[in-house]
Scaffold this active site. Sequence first.
Site, PDB file in Angstrom:
ATOM      1  N   ASP A   1       1.130  -1.579   0.264  1.00 21.30           N
ATOM      2  CA  ASP A   1      -0.623  -0.441  -0.080  1.00 21.30           C
ATOM      3  C   ASP A   1       1.007   1.036   0.062  1.00 21.30           C
ATOM      4  O   ASP A   1       0.304   2.764   0.016  1.00 21.30           O
ATOM      5  CB  ASP A   1      -1.473   0.105   1.109  1.00 21.30           C
TER       6      ASP A   1
ATOM      7  N   HIS B   1       3.645   1.996   1.987  1.00 23.50           N
ATOM      8  CA  HIS B   1       4.141   2.257   3.500  1.00 23.50           C
ATOM      9  C   HIS B   1       5.214   2.425   3.683  1.00 23.50           C
ATOM     10  O   HIS B   1       5.735   1.339   3.238  1.00 23.50           O
ATOM     11  CB  HIS B   1       3.450   1.269   4.915  1.00 23.50           C
TER      12      HIS B   1
ATOM     13  N   GLU C   1       1.868   4.272   7.498  1.00 20.75           N
ATOM     14  CA  GLU C   1      -0.014   3.714   7.148  1.00 20.75           C
ATOM     15  C   GLU C   1      -0.112   4.509   6.014  1.00 20.75           C
ATOM     16  O   GLU C   1       0.411   5.602   6.696  1.00 20.75           O
ATOM     17  CB  GLU C   1      -0.314   2.465   7.202  1.00 20.75           C
TER      18      GLU C   1
HETATM   19  C1  GLP Z   1       6.582  -4.293   7.106  1.00 17.12           C
HETATM   20  C2  GLP Z   1       8.230  -3.124   7.392  1.00 17.12           C
HETATM   21  C3  GLP Z   1       8.005  -2.197   6.149  1.00 17.12           C
HETATM   22  C4  GLP Z   1       8.367  -2.977   5.089  1.00 17.12           C
HETATM   23  C5  GLP Z   1       7.427  -3.387   4.782  1.00 17.12           C
HETATM   24  C6  GLP Z   1       8.236  -4.380   3.189  1.00 17.12           C
HETATM   25  O1  GLP Z   1       6.013  -3.988   6.432  1.00 17.12           O
HETATM   26  N1  GLP Z   1       7.552  -2.416   8.201  1.00 17.12           N
HETATM   27  O2  GLP Z   1       9.869  -1.384   6.673  1.00 17.12           O
HETATM   28  O3  GLP Z   1       8.799  -2.359   4.146  1.00 17.12           O
HETATM   29  O4  GLP Z   1       6.890  -4.857   5.529  1.00 17.12           O
HETATM   30  O5  GLP Z   1       8.442  -6.077   3.726  1.00 17.12           O
HETATM   31  P1  GLP Z   1       9.000  -7.114   2.364  1.00 17.12           P
HETATM   32  O6  GLP Z   1       9.860  -6.568   2.209  1.00 17.12           O
HETATM   33  O7  GLP Z   1       8.376  -8.612   3.425  1.00 17.12           O
HETATM   34  O8  GLP Z   1       7.480  -7.017   1.123  1.00 17.12           O
END
Ligand code: GLP
Length: 236
Positions: A136, A138, A143
């Site tokens: 999304d 973030h 968020e």
């Molecule tokens: C979590 C973390 C973020 C990260 C996101 C994406 O929500 N708080 O810092 O960037 O996941 O994660 P992934 O790399 O597993 O897609």
Amino acid sequence: MKFITVDTYEKLSRQAANIISAQVIIKPDSVLGLATGSSPVGTYKQLIEWYRKGDIDFSRVTTVNLDEYVGLSGKDEQSYRYFMNKNLFEHVNIDLANTFVPNGCAVDLAGEGEQYDAHIKALGGIDMQLLGIGHDGHIGFNEPDDVFVKSTHVVELHESTVKANSRFFANEQEVPRLAITMGMVSIMQAKKILLIASGKQKRDILEKAFYGPITPRIPASILQLHPDITVIYSEE
Ligand code: GLP
């Protein structure tokens, strides 16, 4: 902005690790802002390998992590403190006393946020911030919202984030609904930013974040205003 596209996750990890190790070689007492999630795992593995070969020295490095789940202690296997210890800190010569993750068990979470920002400021700010990106948009746990939140703060995780992150938990019910995350000021004041994203399912959000309007509805879009950001995207 530099936007680098590579084909494999391995290449992404090596390039990201190259950039981070160059930072530490040039400035051995760097303050590194670090991230969790699946994306940085390969980067951390590569850094460990180069540390073992004697190419990189973490003895004077300080780290500040982006975020932590509220209610999980560092001993909890799902906590981001635990993740960092297992995926990086335990394998290199960093002094654990110089590694900082927001305390998700603080009684006064607002106070914890204030202290975290003050601490980053006292360190002289972040030299290089590593970021992933959520589906999304973030970053950290910032968020989509009506506003960009400036300081380290408590956030209610959106349903889609809870769902996405449930893959690390036994089931969705176990995913904490609250987290504490660095806000946009500490992130945007990092001297350099390195954002990594892998997989075709991230392409759409990357396009929106980096080539669409700057809006708190896509928190990562604020990064378009950063003067020194590198994005590495791997299709795999
Ligand atoms: C979590 C973390 C973020 C990260 C996101 C994406 O929500 N708080 O810092 O960037 O996941 O994660 P992934 O790399 O597993 O897609």
